[in-house]
Design an enzyme around this catalytic site. Structure first.
Site, PDB file in Angstrom:
ATOM      1  N   LYS A  34     -17.721 -66.627  34.577  1.00  0.00           N
ATOM      2  CA  LYS A  34     -17.702 -65.478  35.488  1.00  0.00           C
ATOM      3  C   LYS A  34     -16.374 -65.393  36.264  1.00  0.00           C
ATOM      4  O   LYS A  34     -15.603 -66.359  36.302  1.00  0.00           O
ATOM      5  CB  LYS A  34     -18.888 -65.586  36.452  1.00  0.00           C
ATOM      6  N   TYR A  78     -27.025 -56.560  32.483  1.00  0.00           N
ATOM      7  CA  TYR A  78     -27.979 -57.168  33.423  1.00  0.00           C
ATOM      8  C   TYR A  78     -29.198 -56.276  33.697  1.00  0.00           C
ATOM      9  O   TYR A  78     -29.883 -56.462  34.706  1.00  0.00           O
ATOM     10  CB  TYR A  78     -27.278 -57.482  34.746  1.00  0.00           C
ATOM     11  N   PHE A 132     -30.532 -57.653  44.406  1.00  0.00           N
ATOM     12  CA  PHE A 132     -29.132 -58.058  44.221  1.00  0.00           C
ATOM     13  C   PHE A 132     -28.465 -57.398  43.012  1.00  0.00           C
ATOM     14  O   PHE A 132     -27.304 -57.694  42.708  1.00  0.00           O
ATOM     15  CB  PHE A 132     -29.035 -59.591  44.115  1.00  0.00           C
ATOM     16  N   ARG A 177     -28.279 -74.232  29.155  1.00  0.00           N
ATOM     17  CA  ARG A 177     -28.925 -74.023  30.463  1.00  0.00           C
ATOM     18  C   ARG A 177     -28.915 -75.326  31.286  1.00  0.00           C
ATOM     19  O   ARG A 177     -28.730 -75.294  32.496  1.00  0.00           O
ATOM     20  CB  ARG A 177     -30.379 -73.534  30.290  1.00  0.00           C
ATOM     21  N   THR A 236     -29.639 -71.880  39.034  1.00  0.00           N
ATOM     22  CA  THR A 236     -28.972 -70.625  39.428  1.00  0.00           C
ATOM     23  C   THR A 236     -28.215 -70.779  40.748  1.00  0.00           C
ATOM     24  O   THR A 236     -27.071 -70.333  40.869  1.00  0.00           O
ATOM     25  CB  THR A 236     -30.028 -69.497  39.556  1.00  0.00           C
ATOM     26  N   ARG A 296     -22.551 -75.614  37.527  1.00  0.00           N
ATOM     27  CA  ARG A 296     -22.750 -74.912  38.799  1.00  0.00           C
ATOM     28  C   ARG A 296     -22.645 -75.849  40.004  1.00  0.00           C
ATOM     29  O   ARG A 296     -22.170 -75.442  41.072  1.00  0.00           O
ATOM     30  CB  ARG A 296     -24.086 -74.167  38.759  1.00  0.00           C
ATOM     31  N   ASN A 349     -21.686 -68.136  40.869  1.00  0.00           N
ATOM     32  CA  ASN A 349     -22.150 -69.413  40.327  1.00  0.00           C
ATOM     33  C   ASN A 349     -21.493 -69.764  38.991  1.00  0.00           C
ATOM     34  O   ASN A 349     -22.027 -70.529  38.195  1.00  0.00           O
ATOM     35  CB  ASN A 349     -23.678 -69.455  40.261  1.00  0.00           C
ATOM     36  N   HIS A 367     -22.731 -67.816  33.136  1.00  0.00           N
ATOM     37  CA  HIS A 367     -23.982 -67.209  32.659  1.00  0.00           C
ATOM     38  C   HIS A 367     -24.359 -67.880  31.355  1.00  0.00           C
ATOM     39  O   HIS A 367     -23.479 -68.230  30.567  1.00  0.00           O
ATOM     40  CB  HIS A 367     -23.790 -65.702  32.395  1.00  0.00           C
ATOM     41  N   GLU A 377     -27.629 -60.632  23.576  1.00  0.00           N
ATOM     42  CA  GLU A 377     -26.400 -60.782  24.359  1.00  0.00           C
ATOM     43  C   GLU A 377     -25.186 -61.043  23.458  1.00  0.00           C
ATOM     44  O   GLU A 377     -24.089 -60.568  23.749  1.00  0.00           O
ATOM     45  CB  GLU A 377     -26.575 -61.908  25.386  1.00  0.00           C
TER      46      GLU A 377
HETATM   47  P1  IDP Z   1     -29.424 -67.296  35.774  1.00  0.00           P
HETATM   48  O1  IDP Z   1     -27.993 -66.809  35.762  1.00  0.00           O
HETATM   49  O2  IDP Z   1     -29.528 -68.732  36.201  1.00  0.00           O
HETATM   50  O3  IDP Z   1     -30.127 -67.014  34.474  1.00  0.00           O
HETATM   51  P2  IDP Z   1     -30.936 -65.074  36.879  1.00  0.00           P
HETATM   52  O4  IDP Z   1     -32.194 -65.213  37.659  1.00  0.00           O
HETATM   53  O5  IDP Z   1     -31.039 -64.567  35.471  1.00  0.00           O
HETATM   54  O6  IDP Z   1     -30.186 -66.497  36.912  1.00  0.00           O
HETATM   55  O7  IDP Z   1     -29.982 -64.134  37.718  1.00  0.00           O
HETATM   56  C1  IDP Z   1     -28.813 -63.610  37.163  1.00  0.00           C
HETATM   57  C2  IDP Z   1     -27.699 -63.774  38.148  1.00  0.00           C
HETATM   58  O8  IDP Z   1     -27.981 -62.994  39.304  1.00  0.00           O
HETATM   59  C3  IDP Z   1     -27.521 -65.195  38.673  1.00  0.00           C
HETATM   60  O9  IDP Z   1     -26.698 -65.998  37.854  1.00  0.00           O
HETATM   61  C4  IDP Z   1     -26.884 -64.958  40.014  1.00  0.00           C
HETATM   62  O10 IDP Z   1     -25.480 -64.754  39.884  1.00  0.00           O
HETATM   63  C5  IDP Z   1     -27.496 -63.660  40.461  1.00  0.00           C
HETATM   64  N1  IDP Z   1     -28.629 -63.895  41.368  1.00  0.00           N
HETATM   65  C6  IDP Z   1     -29.835 -64.387  41.034  1.00  0.00           C
HETATM   66  N2  IDP Z   1     -30.640 -64.473  42.125  1.00  0.00           N
HETATM   67  C7  IDP Z   1     -29.901 -64.018  43.159  1.00  0.00           C
HETATM   68  C8  IDP Z   1     -30.166 -63.848  44.558  1.00  0.00           C
HETATM   69  O11 IDP Z   1     -31.244 -64.141  45.069  1.00  0.00           O
HETATM   70  N3  IDP Z   1     -29.149 -63.339  45.307  1.00  0.00           N
HETATM   71  C9  IDP Z   1     -27.925 -63.008  44.783  1.00  0.00           C
HETATM   72  N4  IDP Z   1     -27.641 -63.146  43.471  1.00  0.00           N
HETATM   73  C10 IDP Z   1     -28.609 -63.650  42.670  1.00  0.00           C
HETATM   74 MG    MG Z   2     -30.634 -65.209  33.554  1.00  0.00          MG
END
Ligand code: IDP
Ligand code: MG
Length: 136
Positions: free
Chosen positions: A12, A52, A60, A88, A94, A105, A115, A118, A129
């Protein structure tokens, strides 16, 4: 269990900006994931919104799409045994605060939104994807 599974990985903007690309790629390689494809691109907010889409109802979502389109990213196809789950695990939780030691991360993530990486979360999404970024 699949020895030749593929997954999509993205480095990212926050990590590209901090010149962490080689360090992060080395972590994949050390963990037996082969980088089959890799390209540096910048996507539009519309493209990020499409990518997304699964998160469109989340509070968010708008910030997430603005962020992913805010600067260059590295999109990669990683291949190896159980590549989806393996990636993962290597990424970590996350929220970097909750991520295990030595995960990407934990090492590099700044916050839940910045973070650093992805990774696809299922075989179905990995296929979608990879097609999204590498459909020729
Ligand atoms: P992941 O990237 O670990 O799969 P997801 O739940 O799929 O997590 O969320 C996608 C992305 O959205 C996360 O990587 C993070 O950057 C962002 N995100 C997820 N939850 C939050 C939140 O509560 N606040 C702000 N950003 C979030
Ligand atoms: Mg995800």
């Amino acid at each position: 269990m699949s020895s030749n599974e593929q997954t999509l990985s993205i480095i990212k903007p926050d990590a590209v900006e901090r010149n962490l690309v080689d360090e992060i790629k080395n972590i994949f390689i050390k963990n037996n994931l082969i980088i089959k494809e890799s390209k540096k691109i910048q996507i539009t907010k519309d493209e990020a919104s499409e990518f997304y889409k699964v998160h469109q109802s989340k509070p968010f979502y708008n910030d997430l799409c603005s962020y992913l389109s805010s600067g260059p990213i590295i999109v990669m196809v990683l291949e190896g045994e159980n590549a989806i789950l393996s990636n993962r695990k290597i990424m970590g939780a996350t929220n970097p605060k909750d991520a295990d030691e030595n995960t990407i991360r934990k090492l590099y993530g700044i916050s839940i939104d910045k973070n650093s990486v992805h990774g696809s979360d299922s075989a179905e999404n990995a296929k979608k994807e990879i097609e999204f970024f590498f459909k020729n």
